[in-house]
Write a protein that holds these residues in place. Structure first.
Motif: not given
Length: 157
Positions: A26-50
């Protein structure tokens, strides 16, 4: 004597079902999901700033370029070329002939230095040396062309 028959009310042979590391998964799945969310949102934020940074740089470059072209045409007394750098609104306010006559009657621009574009106000300061030796700072107002998206001179004060 055999035990009671299986059926309702039968007690299972264990107190709770085995978990077999369910919490870890359960915790491993939540961690992987949070990491994926962070990558997606972080990438989108970086693209918007760029995108914002590149847009500001484009406005600055185009603003300097059109202002330089406008003043170069004034120095070379090619008033038609200078008029072509004006925005549609400025061209509606003043005809090509009226513009050429007005600029010819003003003190001629002998030299100029284009300053830094203010991308929020869309203005550019220009240090101007006039033919009589006078010096002044003129403020150029820029606007985006509706068809091309390029910058144009929309006023000088």
């Amino acid at each position: 004597m055999p035990g009671p028959p299986p059926g309702p009310g039968v007690v299972p042979p264990f107190a709770a079902p085995p978990t077999e590391g369910g919490r870890v998964r359960l915790w491993l799945g939540l961690g992987v999901g949070a990491l994926a969310l962070l990558i997606c949102c972080g990438g989108g934020g970086a693209a918007a700033i760029g995108l914002v940074v590149s847009n500001v740089q484009a406005v600055e470059e185009q603003g300097k370029s059109v202002t330089d072209s406008y003043y170069r045409a004034l120095v070379e007394r090619e008033f038609g070329k200078a008029y072509d750098k004006l925005c549609d609104d400025a061209q509606r306010r003043e005809s090509r002939a009226d513009f050429a006559q007005r600029v010819a009657d003003e003190p001629a621009v002998a030299a100029y230095r284009v300053g830094e574009v203010d991308p929020t106000a869309l203005t550019v300061p220009v240090d101007v040396t006039l033919s009589g030796g006078g010096r002044e700072t003129q403020q150029v107002t820029l606007a985006a062309d509706q068809q091309t998206g390029g910058m144009e001179v929309c006023g000088v004060s």
